[in-house]
Design a protein around this motif. Structure first.
Motif, short mmCIF file in Angstrom:
data_model
loop_
_atom_site.label_atom_id
_atom_site.label_comp_id
_atom_site.label_asym_id
_atom_site.label_seq_id
_atom_site.Cartn_x
_atom_site.Cartn_y
_atom_site.Cartn_z
N GLU A 1 55.84 -114.42 1.12
CA GLU A 1 55.85 -114.64 2.57
C GLU A 1 55.19 -113.48 3.31
N HIS B 1 53.40 -118.15 2.02
CA HIS B 1 53.78 -118.75 3.30
C HIS B 1 53.46 -117.74 4.41
N ARG C 1 53.00 -116.79 8.35
CA ARG C 1 53.32 -117.12 9.74
C ARG C 1 52.81 -116.00 10.63
N VAL D 1 44.56 -121.75 10.03
CA VAL D 1 45.38 -122.97 9.96
C VAL D 1 44.80 -123.94 8.95
N HIS E 1 50.43 -120.78 9.30
CA HIS E 1 51.18 -121.33 10.43
C HIS E 1 51.03 -120.35 11.60
N ARG F 1 51.53 -119.57 15.80
CA ARG F 1 52.15 -119.93 17.07
C ARG F 1 51.67 -118.99 18.17
N TRP G 1 59.57 -115.83 16.96
CA TRP G 1 58.93 -117.05 16.45
C TRP G 1 59.49 -118.29 17.15
N ASP H 1 53.33 -124.04 19.07
CA ASP H 1 52.29 -124.29 18.08
C ASP H 1 50.90 -124.12 18.68
#
Length: 343
Positions: free
Chosen positions: A152, A183, A185, A206, A211, A213, A263, A268
């Motif tokens: 992560e 993963h 973010r 993406v 991911h 935001r 987060w 998004d």
């Protein structure tokens, strides 16, 4: 059988032979492939062989199957490029795994002893928390952390805008992480929406599985890897000064908790340049905030300031919403949105 030239890229001679045949003929079905391999299409072994070759042609990227079941060849340039990339990715993964298992970086750091700027501790010293001074040393620490990241990656960008130089550096690290199916973010400040260069790179990430935001709240600068190590700036107002690297479980856990709270406030990444939803439903939560501001804020400047974005960006979102609703003015847009249950 045609002499193989793609074996060094992992293509079996029999598969290459059929690919060459495809290039000459333009395409054929699985039945036609079986007929080419043997006169008796009912022979079970031949059918199985044709199925295996058919599958390997598509899996290796040498051919694609059309909607009507015809196997069509991929252009040679694109096919070879794909084979090379696959081979390079495989080799890179093997080398990274070997370097990790042999603790190459740890041993070199033990020889190094000090950071690039001198005086600061090496990022992987025995201490659970280190001060890393200077951007060169910080980048070296980030390089090391991403090299070992396996599960992560959590990052934030309080400025929201990435320069071409920073993107060039980040692309190498981000690609390394995403190739491992880590993963990822990333939380970006709202100013990212105003910068085409940044948005292009975010959409590139993406497309590779990251991911992203957008946050309209103040962000703290964080880089967290595998929930085991975290980087924060020594001075948030002067990030070039350096960073604090911690592997202390308690501190890292607290920073992970902080990231998760930030987060949750994010939205998004918009699916298009104007931030409009791609579905008939109202899926963009930020646009809901815009609509609410139309009720409360008397001026665009007030609404933009409350949302932490530029007035130009605020007006752009308002105009987009009015088009979607078919509203002739902002008050009507707010009423129509309420009627539809959007706010």
């Amino acid at each position: 059988m045609t002499q193989a030239t793609l074996r060094f890229l992992g293509v079996d001679p029999d598969v290459e032979e059929i690919y060459r045949l495809l290039l000459r003929r333009g395409g054929f079905s699985q039945v036609e492939l079986a007929r080419h391999l043997a006169d008796d299409v009912q022979d079970e072994d031949v059918v199985q062989d044709s199925q295996a070759i058919y599958r390997r042609l598509t899996e290796t990227g040498l051919a694609t199957e059309t909607s009507d079941g015809v196997l069509a060849p991929v252009s040679p340039a694109k096919a070879v490029e794909g084979l090379v990339e696959s081979k390079v990715d495989c080799l890179r993964h093997q080398l990274e795994e070997a370097a990790t298992s042999r603790r190459i970086v740890d041993r070199l750091l033990a020889e190094h002893g000090k950071s690039l700027d001198g005086g600061a501790q090496a990022p992987n010293s025995n201490s659970t928390t280190q001060h890393i001074e200077g951007m060169a040393s910080v980048r070296a620490a980030i390089d090391e952390l991403t090299f070992f990241t396996r599960a992560e990656s959590l990052t934030t960008s309080p400025t929201g805008v990435l320069s071409e130089e920073s993107i060039d550096h980040a692309r190498l690290l981000d690609s390394r992480i995403l190739r491992r199916n880590v993963h990822m973010r990333t939380l970006m400040a709202a100013r990212a929406l105003e910068d085409p260069t940044t948005m292009n790179y975010l959409r590139e990430l993406v497309s590779k599985g990251a991911h992203i935001r957008i946050s309209y709240e103040p962000l703290e600068r964080l880089i967290i890897c595998d929930r085991a190590a975290a980087l924060t700036p020594i001075d948030p107002a002067n990030t070039p000064k350096g960073a604090i690297l911690t592997r202390d479980p308690g501190l890292v856990a607290a920073l992970v908790s902080l990231f998760e709270r930030m987060w949750q406030t994010g939205r998004d990444l918009p699916s298009s340049d104007d931030g409009e939803a791609t579905t008939t439903g109202f899926a963009n939560s930020f646009q809901q905030q815009i609509l609410r501001s139309l009720y409360a804020a008397e001026k665009d400047e007030t609404g933009a300031r409350e949302l932490g974005i530029a007035v130009r960006t605020y007006r752009k979102h308002v105009a987009s919403i009015m088009r979607r609703l078919g509203a002739s003015n902002r008050f009507q847009a707010a009423l129509l949105a309420r009627e539809r249950g959007w706010i």
